[in-house]
Enzyme design. Structure first.
Site, mmCIF file in Angstrom:
data_model
loop_
_atom_site.group_PDB
_atom_site.id
_atom_site.type_symbol
_atom_site.label_atom_id
_atom_site.label_comp_id
_atom_site.label_asym_id
_atom_site.label_seq_id
_atom_site.Cartn_x
_atom_site.Cartn_y
_atom_site.Cartn_z
ATOM 1 N N HIS A 89 10.768 60.217 -4.165
ATOM 2 C CA HIS A 89 10.865 61.056 -5.364
ATOM 3 C C HIS A 89 12.322 61.290 -5.749
ATOM 4 C CE1 HIS A 89 9.848 63.961 -8.405
ATOM 5 N NE2 HIS A 89 10.569 64.890 -7.815
ATOM 6 N N ASP A 101 5.635 62.269 -10.643
ATOM 7 C CA ASP A 101 5.977 60.888 -11.022
ATOM 8 C C ASP A 101 4.748 60.171 -11.583
ATOM 9 O OD1 ASP A 101 8.609 61.271 -10.010
ATOM 10 O OD2 ASP A 101 7.814 60.999 -7.993
#
Ligand code: LMR
Length: 338
Positions: A202, A175
């Site tokens: 996530h 990310d």
């Protein structure tokens, strides 16, 4: 040895073990799921990491081929392969760091949570092995849904009496990697110069980029903020949707995982100031797990940093993220407790 050709595996194996015993900076690293779509590029990149002296590749299928291939690379790490569950304990014994990309990837139209039913059991089995064979190892968990598999791992370790929250880290580095790339594109900068903290978890809205804290300091219009937040939150889906024709081989995840593992190894070595985002046991919010910036050291997570000042857009995003995260965490916990 009298006959160098008869040393187990190869003479480089002998040399590397000598180096490791002599207190060299080399660490022993296992990859569980090493023959899979993330595992293979991850194995290649870890073989190139100078901090690794021994690299164990474990999977339930195809490890001999991957191991033979990777072992031909002329870098320092010695590679050994382990095939099937009855070799799991040998794969894990003595490891300093265990990286887990094992499990199935998503297909188009699926959420990460749709993988829960298959991957939860896989992660539980692997973590039982870790608790038994290398309870002091740092664990980097990549298998999705990370928001649930990290709580699963924690519960397994608690049951075994080996849980050390500092040593269990869900990998959210991808990310950050995506955020750095996409933000750099908008700003017209080299992504290596950009640092975007990404907190939360996530999956979807739990991935919360803190664009107000980007370095170098900059500002975004509302339109840019919405575009970047949505692109970062849906980066995984963007890739998955293009992968429908072939086996999912995820290079960016392998790259991110190695970047994160390298940070963990530098922390283990005692380097100062190693800070990355990770999904860990946390008191930063009221939730038991949360991704934020952490300082990595000899015991894993040495310090967890607070979120810092958030703007209104981020505050709203944080509430959404926490709501979804709470359910995902609870799902993981009750999978082991039930
Ligand atoms: C990713 O973020 O790319 C991975 O978690 C894989 C996925 O399913 O999105």
């Amino acid at each position: 040895p009298a006959n160098r050709l008869q040393v187990e595996g190869s003479s480089s194996l002998w040399r590397a073990d000598c180096r490791a015993k002599g207190g060299s900076p080399g660490f022993k690293v296992a990859i569980l799921g090493a023959a899979g779509g993330i595992g293979q590029p991850l194995a290649m990149l870890m073989k190139m990491n100078p901090l690794v002296s021994v690299l164990h590749l474990y999977d339930v299928a195809n490890t001999p081929g991957v191991t033979a291939d990777i072992s031909h690379m002329d870098t320092g790490a010695v590679v050994r392969g382990f095939l099937g569950q009855n070799q799991l304990e040998d794969a894990l014994t003595g490891m300093d760091l265990v990286i887990i990309p094992a499990g199935v990837p998503r297909k188009p139209g699926m959420t990460r949570d749709d993988l829960f039913n298959i991957n939860a059991g896989i992660v539980r089995t692997l973590c039982e092995g870790i608790a038994k064979c290398c309870p002091k190892a740092i664990v980097n968990l990549i298998s999705n849904p990370v928001n649930s598999t990290v709580p699963i791992a924690a519960e397994v370790f608690k049951k075994a009496g080996t849980y050390d929250p500092r040593r269990l880290l869900g990998v959210t580095m991808l990310d950050v990697v995506r955020a750095n790339t996409f933000v750099a594109e908008v700003l017209g900068l080299d992504p290596r110069e950009v640092d975007v903290p990404v907190v939360g978890g996530h999956a979807g809205v739990t991935i919360l980029p803190l664009l107000s804290q980007v370095k170098p300091a900059c500002s975004f219009t509302q339109e840019e903020t919405e575009y970047l937040t949505s692109r970062i939150q849906n980066g995984g889906t963007e890739v998955v949707e293009q992968m429908f024709k072939k086996e999912f081989q995820q290079m960016s995840q392998a790259y991110a995982a190695v970047k994160f593992a390298d940070a963990c190894l530098r922390g283990l070595r005692g380097d100062a100031g190693v800070v990355e985002c990770a999904f860990v046991s946390s008191q930063v919010t009221e939730l038991p797990f949360f991704a934020s910036r952490v300082r990595l050291g000899r015991h894993g997570v040495e310090e967890i940093y607070p979120l810092g000042p958030l703007n209104e857009y981020e505050r709203v995003g944080l509430e959404k993220a926490k709501k979804e995260l709470a359910g995902s965490i609870e799902k993981g916990v009750s999978f082991v407790r039930k």
